[in-house]
Scaffold this active site. Structure first.
Site, PDB file in Angstrom:
ATOM      1  N   CYS A 147       0.796  -1.229   0.000  1.00 30.06           N
ATOM      2  CA  CYS A 147       0.000   0.000   0.000  1.00 30.06           C
ATOM      3  C   CYS A 147       0.825   1.275   0.000  1.00 30.06           C
ATOM      4  CB  CYS A 147      -0.949  -0.005   1.201  1.00 30.06           C
ATOM      5  SG  CYS A 147      -1.980  -1.477   1.255  1.00 30.06           S
ATOM      6  N   HIS A 280      -2.584   8.743   5.258  1.00 29.42           N
ATOM      7  CA  HIS A 280      -2.851   7.379   4.788  1.00 29.42           C
ATOM      8  C   HIS A 280      -4.278   7.013   5.181  1.00 29.42           C
ATOM      9  CE1 HIS A 280      -1.829   3.456   3.316  1.00 29.42           C
ATOM     10  NE2 HIS A 280      -2.067   2.867   4.487  1.00 29.42           N
ATOM     11  N   HIS A 315      -9.650   2.233  -0.206  1.00 32.79           N
ATOM     12  CA  HIS A 315      -8.212   1.963  -0.186  1.00 32.79           C
ATOM     13  C   HIS A 315      -7.858   1.245  -1.471  1.00 32.79           C
ATOM     14  CE1 HIS A 315      -4.228   1.255   0.850  1.00 32.79           C
ATOM     15  NE2 HIS A 315      -4.342   0.795   2.080  1.00 32.79           N
TER      16      HIS A 315
END
Length: 386
Positions: A147, A280, A315
């Site tokens: 990620c 994030h 995400h």
């Protein structure tokens, strides 16, 4: 050596271009709905509508997979935005971050679907195919640091320009929704049953999404030759690895703090110069608390705005930080900071200046974008006005 951002491209569940995505984010729209790719799962996700029908300027559309096509479409938008002419006189390279790579052909086999793969699969397939289709001649990188892969791809591309290996780099990240990723996060009990609500006291986890983000990075020398005005300047990056746990972040955020401080040092600016942090912000209990502590530590004497657009586009794994970087450029260009929607009751342990439902109009000179990944990978980049 100055590195400039001259073009951006974005494709998400709320818009297949930069302009559409940005407009819908500022309007507070989100892409969360029942997933159609795997209807039997009865899960919410941020899915790109009709991803199979994305249009690219390629005669090989039937020979490439969906992740490759998604990146190509987004790269074409960024190339057009930068007004770059691809030819042998300019050394143009590629750096792509991804978690799952070109995963559909593998998953269709695993799921016993009737499927004949005409195209290459695997993590490196996206870069290999895009490199050929775009007729590039510079360095080529595939980054698979989960990620945080988008930020690391951008960092790698920046180095290629600084060290003179390329005049221009196409840098970004991409991932499509996959059966493997969904079940991996389900097994960790990290997925929300309804919405992604970063920094909220009642947050329940992340919502997976799909998408791509691309930046065109250009050396100052090449930019001056073609008399092009840049969109923004890429000042720096910070990378660290704390190796605390394979899936859990260090609760004290030591690695995240190190990455942010490294980026600030490389940029040669003061911490007080940064007015906004693109978090994030996954909406999981562990990530949000860790990141909040880390930001509070680094910005102990300032109070920058903070928000996470994962509340709207989910995400997107390897695509996440690349999309966020591209939209950070848009924030600078429009003097507008995106909201952190669905935030009803901010966790009292998260002592940050989080933008809630309404965008903030303000002049931003420098901003930071954070991304973290399993295995203790921590990344930050700093973008500023040119």
């Amino acid at each position: 050596m100055n590195v400039y951002i001259t073009g951006i491209g974005v494709c998400t569940s709320v818009g297949t271009t930069v302009e559409d995505t940005w407009e819908n984010i500022l309007l507070g729209k989100h892409g969360t709905k029942k997933i159609s790719k795997f209807p039997s799962l009865e899960l919410n996700a941020c899915e790109i509508p009709n991803i199979y029908e994305l249009d690219c300027n390629s005669s090989h559309m039937n020979d490439i997979g969906n992740a490759t096509k998604l990146f190509l479409k987004t790269a074409e938008e960024a190339i057009q935005d930068a007004d770059i002419q691809i030819n042998d006189n300019v050394k143009i390279g590629l750096a792509i971050g991804t978690t799952m790579g070109e995963i559909d052909c593998l998953e269709n086999r695993l799921l016993n679907k009737s499927f004949h793969a005409k195209f290459q699969g695997g993590p490196d397939a996206i870069a290999n195919q895009n490199y050929k289709l775009l007729n590039l001649n510079g360095p080529s990188w595939t980054i698979t640091n989960a990620c945080a892969a988008g930020n690391i791809a951008i960092s790698r591309a920046m180095d290629e320009i600084i060290y003179g290996h390329a005049d221009v780099m196409i840098a970004g990240g991409v991932d499509v929704l996959s059966w493997i990723a969904i079940h991996g996060f389900r097994s960790l009990k990290a997925m929300s049953p309804d919405l992604c609500t970063p920094f909220d006291k009642e947050r329940k986890g992340l919502i997976l999404g799909e998408g791509a983000g691309v930046l065109i990075l250009e050396s100052e020398r090449h930019l001056m030759k073609r008399n092009k005005l840049p969109r923004a300047k890429l000042l720096s990056y910070g990378l660290s690895s704390d190796a605390h746990h394979i899936t859990q972040p260090d609760p004290n955020g030591h690695g995240a703090i190190k990455a942010m401080n490294s980026a600030i040092k490389m940029a040669e600016i003061n911490v007080k110069d940064i007015q906004y942090v693109s978090a994030h912000g996954t909406g999981t209990t562990a990530n949000d608390l860790m990141e909040a502590k880390a930001i509070k530590d680094v910005f102990s004497h300032t109070n920058p705005y903070v928000s996470s657009i994962k509340s709207q586009i989910g995400h997107t794994l390897g695509g996440a930080s690349a999309i966020e970087a591209a939209l950070c450029v848009q924030a600078i260009n429009t003097n507008t900071l995106p909201p952190n929607i669905h935030l009803r009751n901010q966790d009292p342990e998260i002592e940050l200046n989080v933008i809630k439902e309404t965008p903030v109009k303000t002049h931003v000179h420098y901003l930071m974008s954070n991304a973290y990944a399993f295995g203790g990978v921590n990344t930050s980049i700093i973008i500023g006005r040119p």
